[in-house]
Design an enzyme around this catalytic site. Structure first.
Site, PDB file in Angstrom:
ATOM      1  N   HIS A  59     -16.010  31.702   7.069  1.00 34.02           N
ATOM      2  CA  HIS A  59     -16.963  32.787   6.774  1.00 34.02           C
ATOM      3  C   HIS A  59     -16.841  33.934   7.770  1.00 34.02           C
ATOM      4  O   HIS A  59     -17.758  34.733   7.887  1.00 34.02           O
ATOM      5  CB  HIS A  59     -18.385  32.227   6.728  1.00 34.02           C
ATOM      6  N   CYS A  91     -34.434  32.508  42.404  1.00 36.69           N
ATOM      7  CA  CYS A  91     -34.727  32.729  43.816  1.00 36.69           C
ATOM      8  C   CYS A  91     -35.236  31.421  44.423  1.00 36.69           C
ATOM      9  O   CYS A  91     -35.993  30.684  43.796  1.00 36.69           O
ATOM     10  CB  CYS A  91     -35.781  33.799  44.087  1.00 36.69           C
ATOM     11  N   TRP A 122     -32.056  36.064  43.421  1.00 32.97           N
ATOM     12  CA  TRP A 122     -31.434  36.431  42.146  1.00 32.97           C
ATOM     13  C   TRP A 122     -32.199  37.669  41.703  1.00 32.97           C
ATOM     14  O   TRP A 122     -33.376  37.593  41.359  1.00 32.97           O
ATOM     15  CB  TRP A 122     -31.578  35.295  41.137  1.00 32.97           C
ATOM     16  N   LYS A 135     -20.258  25.642  28.582  1.00 36.19           N
ATOM     17  CA  LYS A 135     -19.783  25.193  29.900  1.00 36.19           C
ATOM     18  C   LYS A 135     -18.656  26.095  30.373  1.00 36.19           C
ATOM     19  O   LYS A 135     -18.626  26.510  31.526  1.00 36.19           O
ATOM     20  CB  LYS A 135     -19.279  23.738  29.857  1.00 36.19           C
ATOM     21  N   LYS A 177     -29.807  28.724  38.319  1.00 37.91           N
ATOM     22  CA  LYS A 177     -30.046  27.482  37.581  1.00 37.91           C
ATOM     23  C   LYS A 177     -31.375  27.479  36.846  1.00 37.91           C
ATOM     24  O   LYS A 177     -31.430  27.134  35.677  1.00 37.91           O
ATOM     25  CB  LYS A 177     -29.979  26.291  38.535  1.00 37.91           C
ATOM     26  N   ARG A 219     -30.513  28.460  43.004  1.00 38.55           N
ATOM     27  CA  ARG A 219     -31.545  29.255  42.338  1.00 38.55           C
ATOM     28  C   ARG A 219     -31.255  30.754  42.365  1.00 38.55           C
ATOM     29  O   ARG A 219     -31.974  31.548  41.753  1.00 38.55           O
ATOM     30  CB  ARG A 219     -32.898  29.003  43.007  1.00 38.55           C
ATOM     31  N   GLU A 229     -19.748  29.788  31.068  1.00 42.06           N
ATOM     32  CA  GLU A 229     -20.702  29.822  32.171  1.00 42.06           C
ATOM     33  C   GLU A 229     -19.996  29.775  33.528  1.00 42.06           C
ATOM     34  O   GLU A 229     -20.313  30.548  34.428  1.00 42.06           O
ATOM     35  CB  GLU A 229     -21.610  28.600  32.013  1.00 42.06           C
ATOM     36  N   GLU A 249     -22.044  23.407  23.274  1.00 43.55           N
ATOM     37  CA  GLU A 249     -22.173  23.025  24.678  1.00 43.55           C
ATOM     38  C   GLU A 249     -20.826  23.155  25.410  1.00 43.55           C
ATOM     39  O   GLU A 249     -20.770  23.634  26.552  1.00 43.55           O
ATOM     40  CB  GLU A 249     -22.714  21.589  24.764  1.00 43.55           C
ATOM     41  N   ASN A 274     -40.750  34.267  44.719  1.00 41.95           N
ATOM     42  CA  ASN A 274     -39.960  33.913  43.532  1.00 41.95           C
ATOM     43  C   ASN A 274     -40.838  34.193  42.314  1.00 41.95           C
ATOM     44  O   ASN A 274     -41.908  33.597  42.202  1.00 41.95           O
ATOM     45  CB  ASN A 274     -39.567  32.433  43.613  1.00 41.95           C
ATOM     46  N   GLY A 275     -40.411  35.115  41.468  1.00 45.16           N
ATOM     47  CA  GLY A 275     -41.205  35.448  40.288  1.00 45.16           C
ATOM     48  C   GLY A 275     -41.137  36.938  40.019  1.00 45.16           C
ATOM     49  O   GLY A 275     -40.251  37.630  40.535  1.00 45.16           O
TER      50      GLY A 275
HETATM   51  C1  AGP Z   1     -26.697  25.027  31.500  1.00 44.36           C
HETATM   52  O1  AGP Z   1     -25.439  24.750  31.994  1.00 44.36           O
HETATM   53  C2  AGP Z   1     -27.348  26.226  31.976  1.00 44.36           C
HETATM   54  N1  AGP Z   1     -27.348  26.363  33.370  1.00 44.36           N
HETATM   55  C3  AGP Z   1     -28.608  26.649  31.280  1.00 44.36           C
HETATM   56  O2  AGP Z   1     -28.249  26.926  29.966  1.00 44.36           O
HETATM   57  C4  AGP Z   1     -29.813  25.658  31.274  1.00 44.36           C
HETATM   58  O3  AGP Z   1     -29.503  24.545  30.512  1.00 44.36           O
HETATM   59  C5  AGP Z   1     -31.033  26.396  30.725  1.00 44.36           C
HETATM   60  O4  AGP Z   1     -31.327  27.460  31.569  1.00 44.36           O
HETATM   61  C6  AGP Z   1     -32.239  25.507  30.574  1.00 44.36           C
HETATM   62  O5  AGP Z   1     -32.726  25.049  31.797  1.00 44.36           O
HETATM   63  P1  AGP Z   1     -33.776  23.889  31.870  1.00 44.36           P
HETATM   64  O6  AGP Z   1     -33.134  22.681  31.279  1.00 44.36           O
HETATM   65  O7  AGP Z   1     -34.042  23.718  33.337  1.00 44.36           O
HETATM   66  O8  AGP Z   1     -34.979  24.312  31.100  1.00 44.36           O
END
Ligand code: AGP
Length: 612
Positions: free
Chosen positions: A508, A2, A74, A488, A607, A27, A491, A484, A100-101
């Site tokens: 395995h 948020c 969010w 990507k 994010k 956010r 996501e 990673e 926000n929270g």
């Molecule tokens: C990465 O593409 C993501 N959006 C997510 O995994 C992110 O890296 C994770 O939420 C950690 O965030 P931070 O680095 O702000 O702690």
């Protein structure tokens, strides 16, 4: 999660709040709303969906006034709907609040307030705060009522409130969620993050935990929850507005991918003197590193992409600095019983500095007597403030939900840290150190060469865009790269299932899934495990999987194993993850684009994950 904004100043107040909200949409973006004091009372407009829905509604039926609060959501409590969207009002519609929270004790507070005759309109936890302030304001001046209400809350909040009875002031507070004050000329902001205010000011005050602020065009009053005044001078942020704009790129993600050479360069700046074999950190970090014992153990904690950077860090710290390292997901670390002591350093890696699990991990580490070193991109955010020392990445604001330049900047800091510790411990000969530092200094140019693979990557993306399952496989330093790369893709392209795996683990279990045409991205750069990776490639080919290889430039022999090939500059194994990152990001980006995905704002994500 948020984004919140509050504004007092000059017209157009609504336009200013919307502009600020547009820079916080990363956010959260399932609904948005604004409340405006129009000189007579508070008017509210809310829309489900992205901010553009709210903007369209305000274009058709404008609102205007002297002060406003806005929110991009969010959802945590209550589905995304107009009635659950913020701002939330008290019974009489005379105060409006954005949050926000999470208010953890909202159910008990709500039951009490209902008993006191308050009428609720939403299913959210936030609405209780509006009614709670209303209740306290029956007996107290608004600022005091606000503080009294805050004392009853359990959980996390960044809040901004406007009220009819005090329309020239914004009232804000933070506990567990970020909030900054932006001070412009004849105007003042409250916002979740700096990019929201960059178009108008670079003078900001970062609120600390449990601080409350009362703000008008003529001044700021910062206090504790008990009303004790707090003195803090504004800081000037170095980011400029261009850093928070797309600047001709179709998406923030693409812009940020191409910013990686400069992000890495800024992160190295003033820290590296390859010719002299020196790495310089700030005074506090130097003092911190000099206190590490010979028995020191590291525990790296992080989430998501930052965790993947941490995994790469684990390999290099053990190999070069000979320090035992555990790498843990912060969300797991905080709920197991980690064995920490004074000889443990917890390294918390985080772009935002606000991730709830990583912050909880930092607090747990400190409670148990461990030291904390943060690697973070956002100055003044919670985690660096709670850490004993900080190594900042200087990636600039990262707006796209998918982390790209923050990841490669985190790797850069980990290289600096590892080589600095290896040097301190006498584990690397001067000539070898100079050689490694020279390569480190060349990384920005090498990443540029990795980015030059984009045309080939676009062709490969076209070929595989219709596939619905991908594997990403790598070994050793590039096992985290596999995780990673898959993260990507899944996501930003929710139609695709992508899984990263250690190549040696295929036999395995997962290999049983490989079918005709199943794309498998292999990270097959030159390394100590190159031949093992080639064997794994052949195992997949034998089952008719399609092998998309990322290999080192000049490796001609690999072509016969490849259905598709991307090359990156040949380098030392430990540096290969940073050169592989950009092609993996671009592959995900172009596949997502061909699938028509919402790249910068993928569904169901935000994010900064500031709630559990
Ligand atoms: C990465 O593409 C993501 N959006 C997510 O995994 C992110 O890296 C994770 O939420 C950690 O965030 P931070 O680095 O702000 O702690």
């Amino acid at each position: 999660m948020c984004g919140i904004v509050g504004y007092v100043g000059k017209p157009p107040v609504v336009g200013t709040v919307l502009d600020a909200l547009s820079r916080l949409e990363y956010r959260g973006y399932d609904s948005a709303g604004i409340a405006v004091f129009n000189g007579r009372g508070i008017e509210v407009r809310k829309r489900v969906g992205k901010l553009k829905e709210l903007i369209a509604s305000l274009n058709t039926q404008p609102l205007e006034g002297q002060a406003a609060v806005g929110h991009t959501r969010w959802a945590t409590h209550g589905e995304p709907s107009e009635r659950n969207a913020h701002p939330h009002l008290d019974c009489r519609g005379e105060l409006a609040l954005v949050h926000n929270g999470i208010v953890e004790n909202y159910a008990e507070l709500k039951a009490r307030l209902l008993g006191q005759g308050h009428r609720f309109r939403s299913q959210t936890d936030t609405e209780v705060i509006a009614h709670l302030v209303e209740e306290h304001a029956k007996r107290l001046p608004l600022a005091e009522a606000f503080r009294s209400a805050l004392k009853e809350l359990r959980g996390s909040y960044a809040l901004c409130l406007i009220a009819k009875r005090d329309p020239t002031h914004l009232h804000g507070a933070r506990a567990g969620s970020p909030l900054i004050v932006g001070l412009g000329r004849g105007e003042a902001f409250l916002a979740s993050d700096v990019p929201a205010v960059l178009a108008r000011t670079r003078r900001v005050i970062y609120l600390n935990e449990q601080e409350v602020v009362e703000l008008s065009t003529s001044g700021v009053k910062l206090t504790t929850l008990n009303g004790t005044p707090v003195a803090r001078k504004p800081s000037t942020v170095s980011w400029d507005l261009s850093a928070a704009q797309k600047e001709g790129y179709d998406h923030f993600m693409l812009k940020e991918i191409f910013e990686q050479p400069s992000a890495v360069e800024r992160t190295l700046y003033n820290r590296l003197d390859a010719a002299k074999g020196q790495i310089a950190f700030d005074h506090r970090t130097r003092a911190f590193l000099s206190r590490l014992s010979s028995r020191e153990k590291f525990v790296i904690i992080a989430c998501g992409t930052a965790y993947h950077a941490g995994l790469v860090g684990g390999y290099m710290l053990e190999e070069l600095a000979k320090i035992p390292v555990d790498v843990d997901l912060a969300s797991e670390f905080r709920y197991r019983a980690p064995m920490l002591d004074r000889d443990t350093t917890v390294i918390a890696i985080t772009q935002s500095g606000e991730t709830a699990d990583t912050l909880a991990g930092v607090r747990l580490a400190k409670e148990q007597g461990a030291k904390v070193l943060a690697i973070c991109n956002v100055m003044g955010s919670s985690i660096p403030r709670e850490a004993d020392a900080v190594l900042y990445t200087h990636a600039g604001p990262e707006i796209a939900v998918a982390s790209t330049k923050a990841y490669t900047s985190q790797l850069t800091v980990l290289y600096l840290l590892t080589l600095s510790l290896a040097k301190r411990r006498g584990l690397v000969k001067p000539a070898r150190l100079r050689e490694l530092l020279t390569t480190l200094g060349r990384l920005p140019r090498l990443i540029e060469r990795s980015l030059a693979a984009e045309p080939a990557i676009k062709r490969i993306a076209r070929r595989y865009a219709r596939a619905r399952n991908f594997y990403y496989l790598g070994r050793r330093y590039n096992f985290p790269s596999a995780l990673e790369g898959a993260l990507k893709l899944k996501e930003i392209c929710p139609r695709i299932h992508a899984e990263g795996y250690a190549a040696g683990e295929m036999k395995h279990g997962p290999i049983s899934l490989i079918r005709n045409g199943w794309p498998v991205v292999f990270l097959a750069t030159d390394s100590t495990v190159y031949e093992k990776v080639v064997s794994n490639i052949e195992e997949v080919r034998a089952r008719k999987g399609e092998c998309l290889l990322i290999a080192s430039e000049g490796n001609r022999a690999i072509r016969r194993h490849a259905d598709a090939l991307i090359t990156v500059p040949k380098t030392e194994e430990l540096f290969s993850p940073i050169l592989i990152a950009a092609p993996l990001q671009l592959l995900a980006y172009h596949i997502a684009r061909l699938n028509g995905c919402d790249i910068d704002q993928p569904p169901n994500l935000a994010k900064s994950v500031t709630v559990e």
